[in-house]
Design a protein around this motif. Sequence first.
Motif, PDB file in Angstrom:
ATOM      1  N   VAL A 180      39.382  36.110  61.552  1.00  0.00           N
ATOM      2  CA  VAL A 180      37.930  36.021  61.657  1.00  0.00           C
ATOM      3  C   VAL A 180      37.399  35.402  60.369  1.00  0.00           C
ATOM      4  CG1 VAL A 180      37.672  38.028  63.191  1.00  0.00           C
ATOM      5  CG2 VAL A 180      37.523  38.327  60.703  1.00  0.00           C
ATOM      6  N   GLN A 181      36.179  34.909  60.416  1.00  0.00           N
ATOM      7  CA  GLN A 181      35.536  34.429  59.208  1.00  0.00           C
ATOM      8  C   GLN A 181      35.082  35.598  58.345  1.00  0.00           C
ATOM      9  OE1 GLN A 181      32.497  31.835  61.145  1.00  0.00           O
ATOM     10  NE2 GLN A 181      33.256  30.276  59.722  1.00  0.00           N
ATOM     11  N   GLY A 182      34.981  35.341  57.055  1.00  0.00           N
ATOM     12  CA  GLY A 182      34.343  36.300  56.174  1.00  0.00           C
ATOM     13  C   GLY A 182      35.175  37.501  55.798  1.00  0.00           C
ATOM     14  N   VAL A 183      36.514  37.370  55.748  1.00  0.00           N
ATOM     15  CA  VAL A 183      37.336  38.465  55.230  1.00  0.00           C
ATOM     16  C   VAL A 183      37.133  38.555  53.723  1.00  0.00           C
ATOM     17  CG1 VAL A 183      39.701  39.294  54.875  1.00  0.00           C
ATOM     18  CG2 VAL A 183      39.055  38.262  57.063  1.00  0.00           C
ATOM     19  N   ASP A 184      36.913  39.754  53.224  1.00  0.00           N
ATOM     20  CA  ASP A 184      36.649  39.930  51.799  1.00  0.00           C
ATOM     21  C   ASP A 184      37.927  40.083  50.983  1.00  0.00           C
ATOM     22  OD1 ASP A 184      33.671  40.082  51.826  1.00  0.00           O
ATOM     23  OD2 ASP A 184      34.073  41.769  53.159  1.00  0.00           O
ATOM     24  N   VAL A 185      38.852  40.926  51.455  1.00  0.00           N
ATOM     25  CA  VAL A 185      40.081  41.213  50.709  1.00  0.00           C
ATOM     26  C   VAL A 185      41.268  41.146  51.664  1.00  0.00           C
ATOM     27  CG1 VAL A 185      41.357  42.936  49.366  1.00  0.00           C
ATOM     28  CG2 VAL A 185      38.876  42.684  49.040  1.00  0.00           C
ATOM     29  N   ALA A 186      42.299  40.405  51.284  1.00  0.00           N
ATOM     30  CA  ALA A 186      43.541  40.358  52.058  1.00  0.00           C
ATOM     31  C   ALA A 186      44.666  40.984  51.236  1.00  0.00           C
ATOM     32  CB  ALA A 186      43.903  38.924  52.413  1.00  0.00           C
ATOM     33  N   ILE A 187      45.493  41.803  51.901  1.00  0.00           N
ATOM     34  CA  ILE A 187      46.640  42.445  51.263  1.00  0.00           C
ATOM     35  C   ILE A 187      47.903  41.789  51.804  1.00  0.00           C
ATOM     36  CG2 ILE A 187      47.902  44.611  50.995  1.00  0.00           C
ATOM     37  CD1 ILE A 187      45.220  46.067  51.380  1.00  0.00           C
ATOM     38  N   VAL A 188      48.682  41.172  50.919  1.00  0.00           N
ATOM     39  CA  VAL A 188      49.772  40.300  51.342  1.00  0.00           C
ATOM     40  C   VAL A 188      50.999  40.505  50.466  1.00  0.00           C
ATOM     41  CG1 VAL A 188      50.406  37.890  51.791  1.00  0.00           C
ATOM     42  CG2 VAL A 188      48.022  38.590  51.976  1.00  0.00           C
ATOM     43  N   ARG A 189      52.167  40.548  51.094  1.00  0.00           N
ATOM     44  CA  ARG A 189      53.421  40.583  50.340  1.00  0.00           C
ATOM     45  C   ARG A 189      53.732  39.183  49.814  1.00  0.00           C
ATOM     46  NH1 ARG A 189      55.791  45.412  52.130  1.00  0.00           N
ATOM     47  NH2 ARG A 189      54.997  46.070  54.173  1.00  0.00           N
ATOM     48  N   GLU A 190      54.566  39.104  48.793  1.00  0.00           N
ATOM     49  CA  GLU A 190      54.983  37.799  48.270  1.00  0.00           C
ATOM     50  C   GLU A 190      55.737  37.045  49.357  1.00  0.00           C
ATOM     51  OE1 GLU A 190      56.786  35.881  44.183  1.00  0.00           O
ATOM     52  OE2 GLU A 190      57.150  38.005  44.615  1.00  0.00           O
ATOM     53  N   GLY A 191      55.330  35.805  49.605  1.00  0.00           N
ATOM     54  CA  GLY A 191      55.961  34.990  50.627  1.00  0.00           C
ATOM     55  C   GLY A 191      55.384  35.164  52.015  1.00  0.00           C
ATOM     56  N   GLN A 192      54.459  36.104  52.199  1.00  0.00           N
ATOM     57  CA  GLN A 192      53.857  36.368  53.498  1.00  0.00           C
ATOM     58  C   GLN A 192      52.637  35.467  53.688  1.00  0.00           C
ATOM     59  OE1 GLN A 192      52.500  40.444  53.914  1.00  0.00           O
ATOM     60  NE2 GLN A 192      53.131  40.549  56.047  1.00  0.00           N
ATOM     61  N   ALA A 193      52.391  35.047  54.930  1.00  0.00           N
ATOM     62  CA  ALA A 193      51.215  34.230  55.206  1.00  0.00           C
ATOM     63  C   ALA A 193      49.954  35.009  54.856  1.00  0.00           C
ATOM     64  CB  ALA A 193      51.189  33.819  56.681  1.00  0.00           C
ATOM     65  N   CYS A 194      49.020  34.354  54.169  1.00  0.00           N
ATOM     66  CA  CYS A 194      47.835  35.030  53.664  1.00  0.00           C
ATOM     67  C   CYS A 194      46.617  34.664  54.494  1.00  0.00           C
ATOM     68  CB  CYS A 194      47.598  34.649  52.202  1.00  0.00           C
ATOM     69  SG  CYS A 194      46.168  35.474  51.476  1.00  0.00           S
ATOM     70  N   PRO A 195      45.927  35.645  55.082  1.00  0.00           N
ATOM     71  CA  PRO A 195      44.669  35.341  55.759  1.00  0.00           C
ATOM     72  C   PRO A 195      43.654  34.802  54.758  1.00  0.00           C
ATOM     73  CG  PRO A 195      45.437  37.599  56.228  1.00  0.00           C
ATOM     74  CD  PRO A 195      46.272  37.069  55.108  1.00  0.00           C
ATOM     75  N   ALA A 196      42.793  33.911  55.207  1.00  0.00           N
ATOM     76  CA  ALA A 196      41.737  33.389  54.342  1.00  0.00           C
ATOM     77  C   ALA A 196      40.818  34.539  53.933  1.00  0.00           C
ATOM     78  CB  ALA A 196      40.951  32.317  55.077  1.00  0.00           C
ATOM     79  N   ALA A 197      40.605  34.707  52.631  1.00  0.00           N
ATOM     80  CA  ALA A 197      39.817  35.830  52.133  1.00  0.00           C
ATOM     81  C   ALA A 197      39.238  35.485  50.773  1.00  0.00           C
ATOM     82  CB  ALA A 197      40.678  37.090  52.023  1.00  0.00           C
ATOM     83  N   THR A 198      38.175  36.189  50.402  1.00  0.00           N
ATOM     84  CA  THR A 198      37.571  35.991  49.089  1.00  0.00           C
ATOM     85  C   THR A 198      38.520  36.434  47.982  1.00  0.00           C
ATOM     86  OG1 THR A 198      35.374  36.337  50.035  1.00  0.00           O
ATOM     87  CG2 THR A 198      35.563  36.545  47.647  1.00  0.00           C
ATOM     88  N   LYS A 199      39.217  37.545  48.197  1.00  0.00           N
ATOM     89  CA  LYS A 199      40.155  38.083  47.217  1.00  0.00           C
ATOM     90  C   LYS A 199      41.504  38.335  47.884  1.00  0.00           C
ATOM     91  CE  LYS A 199      36.955  38.646  43.956  1.00  0.00           C
ATOM     92  NZ  LYS A 199      36.981  37.965  42.638  1.00  0.00           N
TER      93      LYS A 199
END
Length: 278
Positions: A180-199
Amino acid sequence: MTRRFILSASVAASAMADPAFAARVITAAQDAGLDLLLIGQTANLTLDPQVMAAWAAPRAGGLGIVPLVSTRIAHPFHTARALSAVDYLSGGMLGWCPVAQGGPAEQVADMVRATRALWDGWDEDCLIIDKASGHYLDSSKVRASHYVGTHYRTRGPVNAMRPKQGHPLLVADADSPFAVQGVDVAIVREGQACPAATKGLRRDTLSADPAKLGEQFASGLIDGLHCDLAQPLPELAQMAQRFGALAGERLASGTLRERLGCPLPAVLAPKTAQEENA
């Protein structure tokens, strides 16, 4: 606003259902300098995180409280109503982390869109509360959402005010991704695809190298660290000792959005009646 390293952790211990234990965890998280405390983990919801968040909200202080919201047990109308109230109870220190728990990712995204539509049914300045005139609100600034999506449809308006922050901070866990648009914070492992987010927060363990994290933060690759905690009381103390110097001091005032530098995106601002009819 000076960019600062964000410290985040999640707890899922069933002992959190005991208020005495939960109070100690909240205090330990505050003492550790955490910015965000997620209640629940994607594969482990031993209690209803929204209920726990309502209890924790008045005790939050400078700590952001983030319940996991599962499409398996939640509905947009009830979620919008509950989280709006809890955002006020916490003084604007609430986030939410929608998760699928075995369902499709599109259902999570649809729940986010439907919940946001309900929040946007109330303008920030709709309340009048004038006892002398008997006017409580400006009804022209309260609208039915009429949202129809892939999994949900909501009419509204929801019987709760627009949240204190406009929308509580939206956290996306890459272990249960959605788009979705407007994600504020994404939690991601190293090497994992990252959702678009402000942080973006790096999910890692307590053995992570603080120097490496500091370098990745300085280069803009990450905005902070997230740890999943199995034994929150001793592990929160370890987080403070190992990573506290990276985080520095939290801001002493403002909503969670203001403290983390995540303003509400313009795309999420409620539309006026004229804009909706254009």
